[in-house]
Design a protein around this motif. Structure first.
Motif, mmCIF file in Angstrom:
data_model
loop_
_atom_site.group_PDB
_atom_site.id
_atom_site.type_symbol
_atom_site.label_atom_id
_atom_site.label_comp_id
_atom_site.label_asym_id
_atom_site.label_seq_id
_atom_site.Cartn_x
_atom_site.Cartn_y
_atom_site.Cartn_z
ATOM 1 N N LYS A 126 18.347 15.949 62.251
ATOM 2 C CA LYS A 126 18.696 17.175 61.522
ATOM 3 C C LYS A 126 17.439 17.774 60.911
ATOM 4 O O LYS A 126 16.690 17.106 60.210
ATOM 5 C CB LYS A 126 19.716 16.851 60.426
ATOM 6 N N THR A 127 17.214 19.043 61.183
ATOM 7 C CA THR A 127 16.048 19.736 60.628
ATOM 8 C C THR A 127 16.406 20.346 59.284
ATOM 9 O O THR A 127 17.460 20.931 59.120
ATOM 10 C CB THR A 127 15.573 20.851 61.590
ATOM 11 N N CYS A 128 15.491 20.172 58.311
ATOM 12 C CA CYS A 128 15.728 20.758 56.991
ATOM 13 C C CYS A 128 15.744 22.275 57.111
ATOM 14 O O CYS A 128 15.014 22.859 57.894
ATOM 15 C CB CYS A 128 14.625 20.335 56.019
ATOM 16 N N GLU A 177 9.460 16.172 56.006
ATOM 17 C CA GLU A 177 9.707 15.993 57.433
ATOM 18 C C GLU A 177 9.957 14.515 57.755
ATOM 19 O O GLU A 177 9.421 13.624 57.100
ATOM 20 C CB GLU A 177 8.498 16.490 58.238
ATOM 21 N N GLU A 219 10.403 18.156 69.736
ATOM 22 C CA GLU A 219 11.434 18.025 68.716
ATOM 23 C C GLU A 219 12.330 16.856 69.047
ATOM 24 O O GLU A 219 12.613 16.580 70.217
ATOM 25 C CB GLU A 219 12.273 19.299 68.619
ATOM 26 N N THR A 223 14.668 11.314 64.832
ATOM 27 C CA THR A 223 13.792 12.006 63.889
ATOM 28 C C THR A 223 13.640 13.473 64.298
ATOM 29 O O THR A 223 14.046 13.877 65.378
ATOM 30 C CB THR A 223 12.416 11.321 63.799
ATOM 31 N N GLN A 224 13.031 14.259 63.409
ATOM 32 C CA GLN A 224 12.935 15.698 63.672
ATOM 33 C C GLN A 224 11.863 16.048 64.694
ATOM 34 O O GLN A 224 11.980 17.039 65.410
ATOM 35 C CB GLN A 224 12.629 16.425 62.354
ATOM 36 N N ARG A 225 10.798 15.234 64.746
ATOM 37 C CA ARG A 225 9.688 15.524 65.657
ATOM 38 C C ARG A 225 9.110 14.210 66.151
ATOM 39 O O ARG A 225 9.035 13.238 65.393
ATOM 40 C CB ARG A 225 8.622 16.348 64.920
#
Length: 237
Positions: A234-236, A38, A230, A214-216
């Motif tokens: 880009k989320t994996c 993450e 969120e 960032t994702q979060r």
């Protein structure tokens, strides 16, 4: 991203001057989980507790209360020497002030964590050269820090953070001392490390624009988590 937690913190409290009239409680019971792979940011104003939290995440300090597991290891149970080993092997640090050794070349600065890790000289040098090439500093290996620009120093610092192939990269205001264009190059490097190498990255910043990449995003204030959402990263899958 898999379902495992890289960081798991429960009820983290940090007090200073315990038992004295000046006793301060900086962190007031934080729960934070970060999954492997993450890219997370922790945002807060000056005095919110960001630096204290970073020191605990980075195993540079211990909480007064609470539990902390890092990549499956109960950090709280470790004696100081084992804690130092875990810190060297598991965590790559990138600081706003670069923290490079002044009279040592870029190459030797990158080799340093591997020296502490007991790697043979030839292996250290080969990996340091490879990492400096990766961050676009292949032609500056023999330069001293005072011969490098701020952005070049930070790229050397990122290469050094990757030296022991850490499980997590902890970046504390990594673009804070850089102009916007150079800061963009540094953030792009973090995105590459995250997306191409699957690194877990925790970015500590006061800059909401960087956090949004960032994702979060976890927002803290006065030692407490006051928000989580969120980001635009880009989320994996």
């Amino acid at each position: 991203m898999d379902g495992q937690n890289m960081i798991e913190m429960h009820g983290i409290v940090k007090k200073f001057y315990i038992g004295s009239p000046n006793e301060l409680t900086i962190l007031k019971g934080m729960d934070i989980c970060v999954k492997k792979g993450e890219f997370l940011s922790i945002v807060g104003a000056s005095g919110s507790g960001k630096s204290t939290l970073m020191n605990i995440i980075g195993a540079l300090d211990r909480p007064t209360e609470g539990s902390y597991w890092l990549d499956g290891v109960d950090v709280e149970s470790l004696p100081d020497d084992q804690l130092s080993t875990i810190r060297n092997q598991k965590i790559g640090f990138v600081f706003q002030t670069f923290n490079l050794i002044p009279r040592t070349s870029a190459l030797r600065n990158v080799e340093l964590p591997m020296l502490y890790g007991g790697f043979p000289r030839a292996e250290r040098t080969a990996r340091a050269k490879e990492l400096l090439q990766m961050v676009g500093m292949g032609d500056r290996m023999s330069h001293l820090p005072n011969e490098l620009s701020g952005g070049q120093k930070q790229r050397v610092a990122i290469a050094r953070a990757m030296a022991n192939d850490p499980a997590i990269i902890l970046a504390d205001e990594p673009t804070g001392a850089l102009d916007s264009e150079t800061g963009r190059l540094v953030m792009d490097l973090f995105h590459d490390l995250h997306q191409k190498q699957g690194k877990t990255i925790v970015l500590i910043t006061h800059n909401p624009d960087l956090a949004q990449e960032t994702q979060r995003i976890i927002t803290i204030s006065d030692g407490r988590i006051i928000g989580e959402k969120e980001g635009g990263g880009k989320t994996c899958s």
